[in-house]
Design an enzyme around this catalytic site. Structure first.
Site, mmCIF file in Angstrom:
data_model
loop_
_atom_site.group_PDB
_atom_site.id
_atom_site.type_symbol
_atom_site.label_atom_id
_atom_site.label_comp_id
_atom_site.label_asym_id
_atom_site.label_seq_id
_atom_site.Cartn_x
_atom_site.Cartn_y
_atom_site.Cartn_z
ATOM 1 N N LYS A 198 9.567 18.928 13.538
ATOM 2 C CA LYS A 198 9.093 18.454 12.227
ATOM 3 C C LYS A 198 9.583 19.426 11.174
ATOM 4 O O LYS A 198 9.842 20.588 11.467
ATOM 5 C CB LYS A 198 7.563 18.392 12.208
ATOM 6 N N ASP A 252 9.318 11.125 6.208
ATOM 7 C CA ASP A 252 7.855 11.247 6.336
ATOM 8 C C ASP A 252 7.330 11.143 4.900
ATOM 9 O O ASP A 252 8.034 10.599 4.023
ATOM 10 C CB ASP A 252 7.473 12.587 6.998
HETATM 11 P P1 NDP Z 1 4.771 7.802 1.874
HETATM 12 O O1 NDP Z 1 5.153 8.980 1.110
HETATM 13 O O2 NDP Z 1 5.617 6.600 1.881
HETATM 14 O O3 NDP Z 1 3.303 7.336 1.442
HETATM 15 C C1 NDP Z 1 2.205 8.185 1.532
HETATM 16 C C2 NDP Z 1 0.994 7.473 0.968
HETATM 17 O O4 NDP Z 1 -0.165 8.265 1.214
HETATM 18 C C3 NDP Z 1 1.061 7.278 -0.530
HETATM 19 O O5 NDP Z 1 0.341 6.132 -0.883
HETATM 20 C C4 NDP Z 1 0.378 8.542 -1.046
HETATM 21 O O6 NDP Z 1 -0.170 8.410 -2.342
HETATM 22 C C5 NDP Z 1 -0.702 8.734 -0.029
HETATM 23 N N1 NDP Z 1 -1.041 10.164 0.102
HETATM 24 C C6 NDP Z 1 -0.193 11.163 0.432
HETATM 25 N N2 NDP Z 1 -0.830 12.350 0.399
HETATM 26 C C7 NDP Z 1 -2.090 12.065 0.070
HETATM 27 C C8 NDP Z 1 -3.247 12.853 -0.109
HETATM 28 N N3 NDP Z 1 -3.204 14.198 0.041
HETATM 29 N N4 NDP Z 1 -4.397 12.232 -0.429
HETATM 30 C C9 NDP Z 1 -4.433 10.887 -0.578
HETATM 31 N N5 NDP Z 1 -3.368 10.096 -0.436
HETATM 32 C C10 NDP Z 1 -2.224 10.674 -0.112
HETATM 33 O O7 NDP Z 1 4.528 8.328 3.368
HETATM 34 P P2 NDP Z 1 4.489 7.514 4.722
HETATM 35 O O8 NDP Z 1 3.880 6.171 4.502
HETATM 36 O O9 NDP Z 1 5.809 7.620 5.360
HETATM 37 O O10 NDP Z 1 3.501 8.409 5.599
HETATM 38 C C11 NDP Z 1 2.089 8.212 5.608
HETATM 39 C C12 NDP Z 1 1.501 8.852 6.853
HETATM 40 O O11 NDP Z 1 2.079 8.251 8.018
HETATM 41 C C13 NDP Z 1 1.741 10.358 7.005
HETATM 42 O O12 NDP Z 1 0.637 10.935 7.663
HETATM 43 C C14 NDP Z 1 2.960 10.405 7.929
HETATM 44 O O13 NDP Z 1 3.057 11.627 8.626
HETATM 45 C C15 NDP Z 1 2.623 9.258 8.847
HETATM 46 N N6 NDP Z 1 3.759 8.715 9.592
HETATM 47 C C16 NDP Z 1 4.855 8.227 8.939
HETATM 48 C C17 NDP Z 1 5.907 7.683 9.647
HETATM 49 C C18 NDP Z 1 7.064 7.038 8.980
HETATM 50 O O14 NDP Z 1 7.874 6.422 9.687
HETATM 51 N N7 NDP Z 1 7.193 7.097 7.669
HETATM 52 C C19 NDP Z 1 5.905 7.698 11.121
HETATM 53 C C20 NDP Z 1 4.668 8.151 11.711
HETATM 54 C C21 NDP Z 1 3.665 8.674 10.948
HETATM 55 P P3 NDP Z 1 0.601 9.084 -3.599
HETATM 56 O O15 NDP Z 1 1.791 8.217 -3.828
HETATM 57 O O16 NDP Z 1 -0.403 9.032 -4.671
HETATM 58 O O17 NDP Z 1 0.954 10.478 -3.172
#
Ligand code: NDP
Length: 448
Positions: free
Chosen positions: A129, A169
């Protein structure tokens, strides 16, 4: 639950001493070790080979300076990381996170979990990671590009298509992967599948963008089917509105459920008619704007400031898809009081240990991240295969493979839970099933 086994308690104490204050990392290690009690009782060979002491220690951890120039001509400095956790079953593989909260603890927790997740996919991928404490929000396209190029200039020294293959991510989507890939290609003068999540014009896989969210729903479907149930007619709450959340919402809706709430880090929207995903995609993927814009465009929807309030929305299924520790014990109790039947984790470690205990104690079906969100990295693995073959599969072919993988992950986790005396506990089942394959490979390869 607590670690009762003396050997595991000793291993954990050593991890705690070596990584003092790294709370996310310690939380992730604790959760895994506590589920290994039946393994150490049954598998003396694993204990004798020191596998657990070795698996908690990353093979390599690099931290580096990322200097870049902003639009005002000012030099900015961020801190970059890459952890190469375990390569027993394949090249290191895991995403890159760009968020101000990124630090060594967050990267190590994510890298550690990634090892078990990647093992569960059945594909040959080790765990890694990376990331930086860079905030992409409000940055211009030029600033994002200069940051990504600087980040890759250093990262390129440690990665490669047969060594370590990063992906996206939080904060890293197709745009950022494109800039990083371009820089790697320029530095090395080679066109290889060194990153996944690439654009479709230069080696990306169809269905990679959708894979984590779709996979989460395929996994949830298996959990429901095992109890004779389905998504049909269920109300679903999904936190976040990023890559994972959007495609989870799309597949849940296709399966006949109604997604009534979604969020970003500022607040959440509630739409009793079911969220309009075209509007969400326009706001989040095209305009990169805030979710509160939704209420101005869709009649009957409301917006509430503060993202954690989303757990007070009544639902049958909750899919936390934003970030770690976004759902605590009290919020879990509210969901339970409101009748939630199933929680499956799209984000990594979104539920605190208190929340997991509350769900399990109340008989709520609980799908842990390592298993439930493994569809993203599984499809990254399929992207690597396509790159190696210099060939690409159709959307339907990749999606069919993804469905098969999610089914087999569910089967492996539920069977391991049964075999090790904790039937229906998918947290323990996923940890054990993921671990055993890595342990066998490590024992075969000697002490290192
Ligand atoms: P994105 O950046 O596309 O989206 C993240 C989302 O979560 C946004 O809506 C963001 O809101 C919100 N968010 C992020 N940080 C916070 C916080 N501290 N408090 C509240 N809301 C928050 O990321 P992903 O969708 O790719 O990833 C989301 C999760 O899924 C993570 O935990 C990641 O590790 C996990 N994941 C992702 C994978 C992938 O293929 N992308 C694979 C497996 C797991 P805002 O825009 O306001 O920051």
């Amino acid at each position: 639950m607590a670690i009762k086994n003396a050997y595991l308690a000793d291993v954990y104490a050593q991890v705690e001493a070596r990584n003092a204050g790294e709370k996310e990392f310690l939380q992730a290690v604790y959760e895994v070790l506590e589920s290994f009690e039946p393994v150490v009782e049954k598998r003396e060979d694993i204990v004798k080979a020191g596998i657990i002491e070795r698996i908690v220690e990353p093979e390599r951890f690099v931290q580096f300076r990322v200097a870049w120039v902003d639009d005002a001509g000012k030099v900015q400095v961020n801190r970059g990381f890459r952890v190469q956790y375990n390569s027993a079953i394949g090249p290191y593989k895991g995403g890159i996170r760009l968020h101000p909260s990124v630090n060594a603890s967050v990267i190590k927790f994510l890298g550690f979990e990634q090892c078990f997740k990647n093992s569960l996919t059945t594909l040959p991928m080790g765990g890694g990671k990376g990331g930086a404490d860079f905030d992409p929000k409000g940055k211009s396209d030029g600033e994002i590009m200069r940051f990504c190029q600087s980040f890759m200039t250093e990262l390129s020294k440690y990665i490669g298509p047969d060594t370590d293959v990063p992906a996206g991510d939080i904060g890293v989507g197709a745009r950022e992967i494109g800039y990083m890939f371009g820089q790697y290609k320029r530095l090395r003068n080679e066109f290889t599948g060194v990153l996944t999540g690439k654009g479709l014009t230069y080696g990306g896989s169809l269905a990679r963008k959708e894979a984590t969210g779709f996979g989460l729903c395929y996994f949830t479907k298996e959990m429901l089917a095992a109890k004779g149930d389905s998504f049909e007619g269920k109300n679903v709450v999904i936190s976040g509105s990023g890559n994972v959340a959007i495609y989870a919402a799309q597949k849940a809706t296709e399966f006949g459920a109604k997604v009534v709430a979604m969020s970003d880090s500022n607040g959440y929207i509630y739409d009793p008619n079911g969220v309009n995903l075209d509007v969400i995609k326009q706001i989040k993927e095209v305009e990169r704007a805030r979710i509160k814009e939704y209420v101005a465009r869709v009649e009957g929807a409301t917006y509430t400031e503060g993202c954690r309030g989303i757990w007070s929305v009544k639902c049958d299924i909750a899919l936390p898809c934003a970030t770690q520790n976004e759902l605590n014990g009290d919020e879990a109790k509210t969901l339970i009081a409101n009748g939630v039947k199933l929680v499956a984790e799209g984000a990594n470690m979104p539920s605190t240990p208190e929340a997991v205990a509350a769900f399990q104690g109340a008989g709520v079906l609980f799908g842990p991240a390592k298993a439930a969100n493994a569809g993203g990295v599984a499809t990254s693995g399929l992207e690597m295969s396509q790159n190696s073959m210099r060939y690409s599969w159709s959307f339907e072919e990749v999606d069919a493979k993804l469905q098969g993988i999610m089914k087999s992950i569910y089967k492996a986790a539920s069977e391991a839970a049964k075999e090790y005396g904790c039937e229906d506990n998918l947290v323990a089942g996923a940890n054990i099933a993921g671990f055993l394959k890595i342990a066998e490979a490590m024992m075969a390869q000697g002490v290192m």
